[in-house]
Scaffold this motif. Sequence first.
Motif, mmCIF file in Angstrom:
data_model
loop_
_atom_site.group_PDB
_atom_site.id
_atom_site.type_symbol
_atom_site.label_atom_id
_atom_site.label_comp_id
_atom_site.label_asym_id
_atom_site.label_seq_id
_atom_site.Cartn_x
_atom_site.Cartn_y
_atom_site.Cartn_z
ATOM 1 N N ALA A 69 0.831 -1.203 0.000
ATOM 2 C CA ALA A 69 0.000 0.000 0.000
ATOM 3 C C ALA A 69 0.867 1.256 0.000
ATOM 4 N N HIS A 70 1.923 1.236 0.811
ATOM 5 C CA HIS A 70 2.852 2.374 0.841
ATOM 6 C C HIS A 70 3.538 2.549 -0.513
ATOM 7 N N LEU A 71 3.910 1.430 -1.121
ATOM 8 C CA LEU A 71 4.589 1.497 -2.421
ATOM 9 C C LEU A 71 3.644 2.025 -3.497
ATOM 10 N N ASN A 72 2.404 1.578 -3.444
ATOM 11 C CA ASN A 72 1.424 2.038 -4.434
ATOM 12 C C ASN A 72 1.076 3.517 -4.256
ATOM 13 N N GLU A 73 1.335 4.046 -3.065
ATOM 14 C CA GLU A 73 1.121 5.473 -2.818
ATOM 15 C C GLU A 73 2.296 6.310 -3.308
ATOM 16 N N GLY A 74 3.326 5.643 -3.809
ATOM 17 C CA GLY A 74 4.458 6.379 -4.378
ATOM 18 C C GLY A 74 5.736 6.333 -3.574
ATOM 19 N N MET A 75 5.727 5.667 -2.425
ATOM 20 C CA MET A 75 6.960 5.575 -1.649
ATOM 21 C C MET A 75 7.975 4.707 -2.377
ATOM 22 N N LEU A 76 9.261 5.012 -2.158
ATOM 23 C CA LEU A 76 10.351 4.263 -2.785
ATOM 24 C C LEU A 76 11.232 3.632 -1.718
ATOM 25 N N VAL A 77 11.801 2.492 -2.057
ATOM 26 C CA VAL A 77 12.656 1.771 -1.113
ATOM 27 C C VAL A 77 13.988 2.506 -0.945
ATOM 28 N N GLN A 78 14.359 2.728 0.313
ATOM 29 C CA GLN A 78 15.651 3.345 0.638
ATOM 30 C C GLN A 78 16.658 2.308 1.112
ATOM 31 N N SER A 79 16.164 1.242 1.698
ATOM 32 C CA SER A 79 17.037 0.126 2.092
ATOM 33 C C SER A 79 16.215 -1.147 2.102
ATOM 34 N N LEU A 80 16.887 -2.257 1.821
ATOM 35 C CA LEU A 80 16.181 -3.536 1.711
ATOM 36 C C LEU A 80 17.126 -4.661 2.117
ATOM 37 N N SER A 81 16.687 -5.479 3.060
ATOM 38 C CA SER A 81 17.497 -6.620 3.484
ATOM 39 C C SER A 81 17.260 -7.788 2.530
ATOM 40 N N VAL A 82 18.351 -8.417 2.115
ATOM 41 C CA VAL A 82 18.264 -9.514 1.151
ATOM 42 C C VAL A 82 19.255 -10.617 1.511
ATOM 43 N N GLU A 83 19.008 -11.781 0.950
ATOM 44 C CA GLU A 83 19.975 -12.877 0.997
ATOM 45 C C GLU A 83 20.405 -13.157 -0.432
ATOM 46 N N TRP A 84 21.705 -13.363 -0.606
ATOM 47 C CA TRP A 84 22.219 -13.644 -1.942
ATOM 48 C C TRP A 84 22.854 -15.032 -2.002
ATOM 49 N N ASP A 85 22.339 -15.851 -2.900
ATOM 50 C CA ASP A 85 22.939 -17.144 -3.237
ATOM 51 C C ASP A 85 23.184 -18.036 -2.020
ATOM 52 N N LYS A 86 22.366 -17.892 -0.992
ATOM 53 C CA LYS A 86 22.508 -18.689 0.236
ATOM 54 C C LYS A 86 23.888 -18.515 0.864
ATOM 55 N N THR A 87 24.585 -17.449 0.469
ATOM 56 C CA THR A 87 25.970 -17.227 0.906
ATOM 57 C C THR A 87 26.076 -16.134 1.952
ATOM 58 N N LEU A 88 25.343 -15.042 1.739
ATOM 59 C CA LEU A 88 25.411 -13.924 2.672
ATOM 60 C C LEU A 88 24.094 -13.172 2.693
ATOM 61 N N THR A 89 23.876 -12.462 3.784
ATOM 62 C CA THR A 89 22.755 -11.541 3.889
ATOM 63 C C THR A 89 23.316 -10.134 4.054
ATOM 64 N N CYS A 90 22.538 -9.144 3.641
ATOM 65 C CA CYS A 90 22.983 -7.766 3.766
ATOM 66 C C CYS A 90 21.803 -6.832 3.585
ATOM 67 N N SER A 91 22.068 -5.556 3.799
ATOM 68 C CA SER A 91 21.080 -4.515 3.553
ATOM 69 C C SER A 91 21.587 -3.640 2.417
ATOM 70 N N LEU A 92 20.854 -3.643 1.303
ATOM 71 C CA LEU A 92 21.208 -2.809 0.155
ATOM 72 C C LEU A 92 20.540 -1.452 0.312
ATOM 73 N N HIS A 93 21.318 -0.382 0.146
ATOM 74 C CA HIS A 93 20.796 0.970 0.322
ATOM 75 C C HIS A 93 20.762 1.704 -1.010
ATOM 76 N N ALA A 94 19.776 2.550 -1.147
ATOM 77 C CA ALA A 94 19.534 3.222 -2.424
ATOM 78 C C ALA A 94 20.719 4.049 -2.888
ATOM 79 N N GLU A 95 21.497 4.600 -1.943
ATOM 80 C CA GLU A 95 22.641 5.430 -2.333
ATOM 81 C C GLU A 95 23.876 4.600 -2.683
#
Length: 300
Positions: free
Chosen positions: A218-244
């Motif tokens: 709902a927030h995204l559909n209102e026009g908000m954009l992601v500034q940071s997002l936690s992800v897991e990559w290739d079952k190897t590591l987790t991290c937080s990717l930031h827009a900058e």
Amino acid sequence: MFVKNLKLYQVTEKLPFGDQEQVEQKLQQYCIKKCGDQDLATMGWTSVIPKGKNLLYSANGIFAFCLAEKEKHIPSKAINELLNEKVEAIESETGKSVPRKAQEELKQEIIHKVLPNALTTTSYVKGVYFPDKNLIAIDTASYSKAETFLTILRKSLGSLPVTPFFTQSLEEQLTNWLLEHPPEGIEILEETALLHPDGESGSAAFKNHDLTTYEVSAHLNEGMLVQSLSVEWDKTLTCSLHAEGSIKKIKFSDVIKEQNEDIPKDEYQARFDADLTLAVGEINRFVNALKNIFAIQEAV
């Protein structure tokens, strides 16, 4: 040497690392020194390995550096108490109030007096140069610390032409990952920060939250954009990717960290070499994946 954060920079010209002895000599000119009596802080290179002799660490085709900063700590509360005591004594003796300018001069005198005996702490920022990738990766979450690292390295080498790895904001791509689906190899976890583009129409943050719920979309559909997002990559590591472009809160999986458990901890040099090789190898793969995902062009 398992990194916790990453600031990435592309090197736009090949660096002269063929003569490692010469590079070592250049780094030695900017090695860390003890704080003098009146120094608030000093900064310079130290060995990547504690108590190591060389400032330049080389292994498996990569080069690692460690920038140290020694900083004296003078509690402001203690300084203000000493200042108040001195001001009260002067006013009691003279019967006149001490002007603000005179108080500032007194404060500097107090700092000058206590500085030689102030406690010193040391902090470190490590970085790795990948010659084959024309890449410098710095283990810090701070933009200013990364820039300081590059500045000192540039002074040491004489030249260091670099550009940020990410030259544009990642907010649209990260937002699309939530609205649609993430790229292959990426799994979205449970933490994100959202912000409206105008900076005034609201923000939202979710932690330990299912990011596929209506509340988030709902927030995204209102026009908000992601500034940071936690992800897991290739079952190897987790991290937080930031827009900058920052990569924070990196955690390697237990499967990765346990690969060198057979090396005794008292064999520090061997364990360090193995851990660095392992971590750098995974970061190298991760950066290659990011290049493909975000269509990063080679700088050289």
